[in-house]
Motif scaffolding. Structure first.
Motif, PDB file in Angstrom:
ATOM      1  N   ALA A  98      67.316  19.500  18.363  1.00  0.00           N
ATOM      2  CA  ALA A  98      66.736  20.704  18.049  1.00  0.00           C
ATOM      3  C   ALA A  98      67.393  21.562  18.767  1.00  0.00           C
ATOM      4  CB  ALA A  98      65.424  20.568  18.395  1.00  0.00           C
ATOM      5  N   THR A  99      67.790  21.621  20.031  1.00  0.00           N
ATOM      6  CA  THR A  99      68.661  22.343  20.606  1.00  0.00           C
ATOM      7  C   THR A  99      70.123  22.693  20.077  1.00  0.00           C
ATOM      8  OG1 THR A  99      67.730  21.934  22.919  1.00  0.00           O
ATOM      9  CG2 THR A  99      69.708  23.120  23.065  1.00  0.00           C
ATOM     10  N   LEU A 100      70.784  21.812  19.777  1.00  0.00           N
ATOM     11  CA  LEU A 100      71.839  22.046  19.048  1.00  0.00           C
ATOM     12  C   LEU A 100      71.960  22.818  17.614  1.00  0.00           C
ATOM     13  CD1 LEU A 100      73.373  18.180  19.242  1.00  0.00           C
ATOM     14  CD2 LEU A 100      74.255  20.304  20.523  1.00  0.00           C
ATOM     15  N   PHE A 101      70.787  22.551  16.922  1.00  0.00           N
ATOM     16  CA  PHE A 101      70.543  23.362  15.678  1.00  0.00           C
ATOM     17  C   PHE A 101      70.154  24.725  16.131  1.00  0.00           C
ATOM     18  CE2 PHE A 101      69.566  18.799  13.496  1.00  0.00           C
ATOM     19  CZ  PHE A 101      70.589  19.102  12.496  1.00  0.00           C
ATOM     20  N   GLU A 102      69.392  24.800  16.993  1.00  0.00           N
ATOM     21  CA  GLU A 102      69.178  26.270  17.437  1.00  0.00           C
ATOM     22  C   GLU A 102      70.508  26.965  18.003  1.00  0.00           C
ATOM     23  OE1 GLU A 102      66.152  25.548  20.191  1.00  0.00           O
ATOM     24  OE2 GLU A 102      64.382  25.601  18.436  1.00  0.00           O
ATOM     25  N   GLU A 103      71.188  26.292  18.679  1.00  0.00           N
ATOM     26  CA  GLU A 103      72.227  27.146  19.334  1.00  0.00           C
ATOM     27  C   GLU A 103      73.270  27.334  18.057  1.00  0.00           C
ATOM     28  OE1 GLU A 103      73.991  24.278  21.861  1.00  0.00           O
ATOM     29  OE2 GLU A 103      72.605  24.889  23.748  1.00  0.00           O
ATOM     30  N   ALA A 104      73.159  26.440  16.936  1.00  0.00           N
ATOM     31  CA  ALA A 104      74.060  26.930  15.762  1.00  0.00           C
ATOM     32  C   ALA A 104      73.429  27.982  14.979  1.00  0.00           C
ATOM     33  CB  ALA A 104      74.422  25.495  14.897  1.00  0.00           C
ATOM     34  N   GLY A 105      72.317  28.583  15.141  1.00  0.00           N
ATOM     35  CA  GLY A 105      71.721  29.327  14.409  1.00  0.00           C
ATOM     36  C   GLY A 105      70.469  29.190  13.618  1.00  0.00           C
ATOM     37  N   ALA A 106      69.962  27.823  13.541  1.00  0.00           N
ATOM     38  CA  ALA A 106      68.906  27.398  12.713  1.00  0.00           C
ATOM     39  C   ALA A 106      67.740  27.609  13.579  1.00  0.00           C
ATOM     40  CB  ALA A 106      69.194  26.052  12.350  1.00  0.00           C
ATOM     41  N   ARG A 107      66.675  27.669  12.462  1.00  0.00           N
ATOM     42  CA  ARG A 107      65.073  27.607  12.994  1.00  0.00           C
ATOM     43  C   ARG A 107      64.850  25.833  12.741  1.00  0.00           C
ATOM     44  NH1 ARG A 107      61.850  32.928  11.154  1.00  0.00           N
ATOM     45  NH2 ARG A 107      63.404  34.265  11.493  1.00  0.00           N
ATOM     46  N   VAL A 108      64.055  25.290  13.931  1.00  0.00           N
ATOM     47  CA  VAL A 108      64.153  23.923  13.864  1.00  0.00           C
ATOM     48  C   VAL A 108      62.442  23.849  13.446  1.00  0.00           C
ATOM     49  CG1 VAL A 108      63.918  21.841  15.163  1.00  0.00           C
ATOM     50  CG2 VAL A 108      65.774  23.500  15.336  1.00  0.00           C
ATOM     51  N   VAL A 109      62.173  23.048  12.703  1.00  0.00           N
ATOM     52  CA  VAL A 109      60.827  22.089  12.337  1.00  0.00           C
ATOM     53  C   VAL A 109      60.911  20.955  13.090  1.00  0.00           C
ATOM     54  CG1 VAL A 109      59.160  21.452  10.694  1.00  0.00           C
ATOM     55  CG2 VAL A 109      60.558  23.732  10.433  1.00  0.00           C
ATOM     56  N   ARG A 110      60.089  20.540  14.258  1.00  0.00           N
ATOM     57  CA  ARG A 110      60.043  19.166  14.629  1.00  0.00           C
ATOM     58  C   ARG A 110      59.033  18.325  14.134  1.00  0.00           C
ATOM     59  NH1 ARG A 110      61.682  19.435  20.162  1.00  0.00           N
ATOM     60  NH2 ARG A 110      61.068  17.189  20.072  1.00  0.00           N
ATOM     61  N   ARG A 111      59.479  17.030  14.000  1.00  0.00           N
ATOM     62  CA  ARG A 111      58.685  16.005  13.281  1.00  0.00           C
ATOM     63  C   ARG A 111      58.707  14.905  14.660  1.00  0.00           C
ATOM     64  NH1 ARG A 111      61.869  11.762  11.990  1.00  0.00           N
ATOM     65  NH2 ARG A 111      64.011  12.178  11.800  1.00  0.00           N
ATOM     66  N   GLU A 112      57.698  14.152  14.266  1.00  0.00           N
ATOM     67  CA  GLU A 112      57.442  12.662  15.454  1.00  0.00           C
ATOM     68  C   GLU A 112      58.524  11.949  14.853  1.00  0.00           C
ATOM     69  OE1 GLU A 112      55.423  12.882  17.896  1.00  0.00           O
ATOM     70  OE2 GLU A 112      55.193  14.790  17.897  1.00  0.00           O
ATOM     71  N   PRO A 113      59.009  11.069  15.900  1.00  0.00           N
ATOM     72  CA  PRO A 113      59.812  10.115  15.300  1.00  0.00           C
ATOM     73  C   PRO A 113      59.337   9.079  14.287  1.00  0.00           C
ATOM     74  CG  PRO A 113      60.212  10.332  17.825  1.00  0.00           C
ATOM     75  CD  PRO A 113      58.842  11.140  17.236  1.00  0.00           C
ATOM     76  N   GLY A 114      60.179   8.841  13.255  1.00  0.00           N
ATOM     77  CA  GLY A 114      59.694   7.699  12.391  1.00  0.00           C
ATOM     78  C   GLY A 114      58.849   8.513  11.430  1.00  0.00           C
ATOM     79  N   THR A 115      58.292   9.638  11.347  1.00  0.00           N
ATOM     80  CA  THR A 115      57.541  10.360  10.241  1.00  0.00           C
ATOM     81  C   THR A 115      58.150  11.535   9.740  1.00  0.00           C
ATOM     82  OG1 THR A 115      56.562  11.916  11.908  1.00  0.00           O
ATOM     83  CG2 THR A 115      55.743   9.940  11.949  1.00  0.00           C
ATOM     84  N   VAL A 116      57.460  12.092   8.654  1.00  0.00           N
ATOM     85  CA  VAL A 116      57.972  13.256   8.063  1.00  0.00           C
ATOM     86  C   VAL A 116      56.953  14.428   8.774  1.00  0.00           C
ATOM     87  CG1 VAL A 116      59.028  12.255   6.066  1.00  0.00           C
ATOM     88  CG2 VAL A 116      56.375  12.993   6.068  1.00  0.00           C
ATOM     89  N   PRO A 117      57.329  15.628   8.657  1.00  0.00           N
ATOM     90  CA  PRO A 117      56.608  16.764   8.928  1.00  0.00           C
ATOM     91  C   PRO A 117      55.258  16.987   7.859  1.00  0.00           C
ATOM     92  CG  PRO A 117      58.465  17.679   8.208  1.00  0.00           C
ATOM     93  CD  PRO A 117      58.701  16.206   8.286  1.00  0.00           C
ATOM     94  N   PRO A 118      54.508  17.526   8.335  1.00  0.00           N
ATOM     95  CA  PRO A 118      53.496  17.962   7.190  1.00  0.00           C
ATOM     96  C   PRO A 118      53.869  19.000   6.336  1.00  0.00           C
ATOM     97  CG  PRO A 118      52.233  17.797   9.571  1.00  0.00           C
ATOM     98  CD  PRO A 118      53.719  17.653   9.847  1.00  0.00           C
ATOM     99  N   LEU A 119      53.723  18.786   5.068  1.00  0.00           N
ATOM    100  CA  LEU A 119      54.101  19.677   3.956  1.00  0.00           C
ATOM    101  C   LEU A 119      53.618  21.061   4.313  1.00  0.00           C
ATOM    102  CD1 LEU A 119      55.302  20.088   1.217  1.00  0.00           C
ATOM    103  CD2 LEU A 119      52.921  19.720   0.086  1.00  0.00           C
ATOM    104  N   ALA A 120      52.448  21.491   4.686  1.00  0.00           N
ATOM    105  CA  ALA A 120      52.035  22.633   4.977  1.00  0.00           C
ATOM    106  C   ALA A 120      52.743  23.417   6.031  1.00  0.00           C
ATOM    107  CB  ALA A 120      50.614  22.539   5.057  1.00  0.00           C
TER     108      ALA A 120
END
Length: 545
Positions: free
Chosen positions: A341-363
């Protein structure tokens, strides 16, 4: 015209039907009040038949009859849009099942002519009705059944005259027209609105086009009954509770045996459920309030793709309303690991976190996309998240934003895409550049086997270290560093200029240094980047560009 619908006739019919629906789709859209008054039935039917016609046009000139029918049915299945489009794709499949066997039958036994066509249309009618979980009379299903019945009756008396096919097709088209006029008396919402069923009107246009091809008699225009004043003699019913909020459609790769349970799950979630297809490929259509649950049901059954989520009750846009200010461009990356997440943010992205082994909620993902900007690129970074990201993007597009999902299947592909992101480029060019960078990045990872299993390279035991390349097990070993070096060598055997190594939380001490030493010794011309990703499951992630 001969005694069968030959390949050339099928080609002409598919293109003529697509053109006819293109000319009449606005009139058909205006009839659309059932099951949802979203005014797109004509457009959906046109797009469905256009996809079928395009598939047929892509065949070589000498393609056989069976191949032509298969292309028509497959093209419609893959391109089906909306409730009526999915049902029409099943009609094409039913016709192909019977009429596509003509050239495979012994001479004299071919199911051609009027009787063959009538039988094929009856088969198509049965397939279409069986695909709809709760059939309703006064719809395309009723009109299709009437057309099949009329074709059957006509074929019994017309074969002796030698005009069996023309007579059966004419009877089917005329019977459909008569049944179309009756839909108003079969379905109360049509009577109140003063319209015939929109999907059934589209079917009539398709059958009229077939009759034109078979008889070589082309109408000046294809009739679509106009809306009338509607029924006013009876009091208006109480206002109805709005139906489900979302139309969810996707193609599904799944074994036939998984579809029954999928139907049950989706039937419990909403209505307008239609599932068509077979032989491992299905087209799923349902109206639901929880789009995420409908997609998750597909994930449980198999692999959903080409996901489309449409909000059914979106208000019409006021062209005089002030527009929201431009909010710029953004990139959203999905990840489960803090370091990544830190690497992506440093590269300019906004991060959506998910729990390991799952997908984030659609909403959650859809809301993040909507909040990000007017032009948003989404990096799923896992195969399991890709389908959900496409669904979230469809939901976010209802808000007017331009959304693109870059098909990254690994975090190293997401980092490669971000490395070439340039917000000063045109959005489409930026997305193309990111997609190319991701596609040019081979990815691999290590994981530790939790149980005994059969892999593509042999049996693994609990505790074995598995080296995976592009998602497939490529090697099995006992030592993380040793397997990682083998994976690097294998991935670099085809060339590479940049290697990205992302170590995880449970990587053994000194792993990063050991891999750097190995690369300097064995691949001295390769540039290396080593990062701490903090991922839990994988000791190391590897990317080769």
């Amino acid at each position: 015209m001969g005694g069968v619908l030959d390949g050339a006739a099928v080609r002409r019919w598919s293109r003529l039907a697509a053109d006819a629906l293109g000319r009449t789709r606005g009139e058909i859209d205006a009839l659309n009040v059932f099951p949802v008054p979203d005014g797109d039935t004509g457009t959906n039917l046109h797009l469905t038949v256009l996809a079928a016609a395009d598939a047929v046009d892509e065949l070589p000139a000498g393609a056989g009859l069976a191949e032509t029918w298969r292309a028509l049915a497959q093209g419609a299945l893959l391109g089906a849009r909306g409730n009526s489009g999915v049902i029409l794709s099943q009609v094409f499949r039913g016709l192909a099942d019977v009429l596509g066997r003509v050239e495979e039958e012994p001479e004299g036994a071919a199911p051609g002519g009027g009787a063959g066509f009538a039988g094929a249309l009856e088969h198509a009618s049965g397939l279409a009705r069986g695909a709809v979980e709760h059939p309703v009379e006064g719809t395309i299903l009723s009109v299709l059944a009437a057309a099949a019945s009329e074709a059957s009756a006509a074929s019994k008396g017309a074969e002796a005259s030698g005009s069996g096919l023309a007579g059966a097709v004419r009877a089917a088209a005329a019977g459909a027209r008569r049944a179309l006029r009756s839909t108003t008396s079969q379905l109360d919402v049509l009577a109140r609105s003063g319209v015939v069923d929109a999907g059934a009107a589209g079917l009539c246009v398709v059958l009229d086009a077939l009759a034109a091809v078979v008889t070589d008699e082309y109408p000046e225009r294809y009739e679509v009954p106009a809306r009338t004043a509607g029924r006013t003699a009876l009091p208006e019913p109480e206002p109805e509770t709005p139906g489900p909020g979302y139309e969810v459609m996707y193609l599904l790769d799944a074994p036939d045996g998984a579809v029954h349970e999928l139907r049950e799950k989706l039937d419990g979630l909403g209505d307008s459920l239609v599932v068509v297809g077979g032989d491992g490929l299905w087209n799923v259509h349902v109206h639901v309030d929880d789009a995420g649950a409908a997609i998750e049901a597909g994930l449980a059954a198999g692999h959903p793709h080409r996901i489309r989520v449409t909000y059914l009750h979106a208000p019409h846009e006021d062209p005089h309303a002030p527009h929201a200010p431009h909010r710029g461009r953004a990139v959203i990356a999905v990840t489960a690991a803090g370091g990544l997440a830190t690497l992506f943010e440093e590269a300019g992205a906004r991060v959506v976190r998910r729990e390991p082994g799952t997908v984030p909620p659609l909403a959650v993902l859809a809301e993040a996309i909507l909040a990000a900007g007017d032009e948003v690129a989404v990096l799923p970074n896992e195969p399991e998240v890709l389908a959900l990201a496409e669904a979230a993007a469809e939901r976010a597009r209802d808000g007017g934003a331009r959304i693109a999902v870059v098909p990254t299947k690994a975090s190293v592909q997401g980092m490669a895409a971000l490395a070439v992101h340039d917000p000063m480029r045109r959005f489409a060019e930026d997305v193309i550049a990111m997609t190319r960078a991701a596609g040019a990045t081979r990815f691999g990872h290590l994981e530790v086997a939790a149980e005994e299993a059969v892999t593509s390279v042999g049996l693994c035991q609990p505790g074995d270290v598995l080296g995976l390349i592009e998602g497939d097990v490529a090697m099995i070993g006992a030592d993380v560093a040793g397997v990682a070096c083998q994976v690097l060598d294998r991935m670099l055997s085809g060339g590479g200029e940049l290697v990205t190594v992302i170590v995880g939380t449970h990587a053994p001490p000194g792993l990063a240094a050991a891999l750097e030493d190995h690369l300097r010794e064995r691949h001295p011309d390769v540039e290396v980047g080593v990062y701490d990703g903090g991922q839990e499951r994988y000791p190391v992630l590897i990317g080769v560009e």
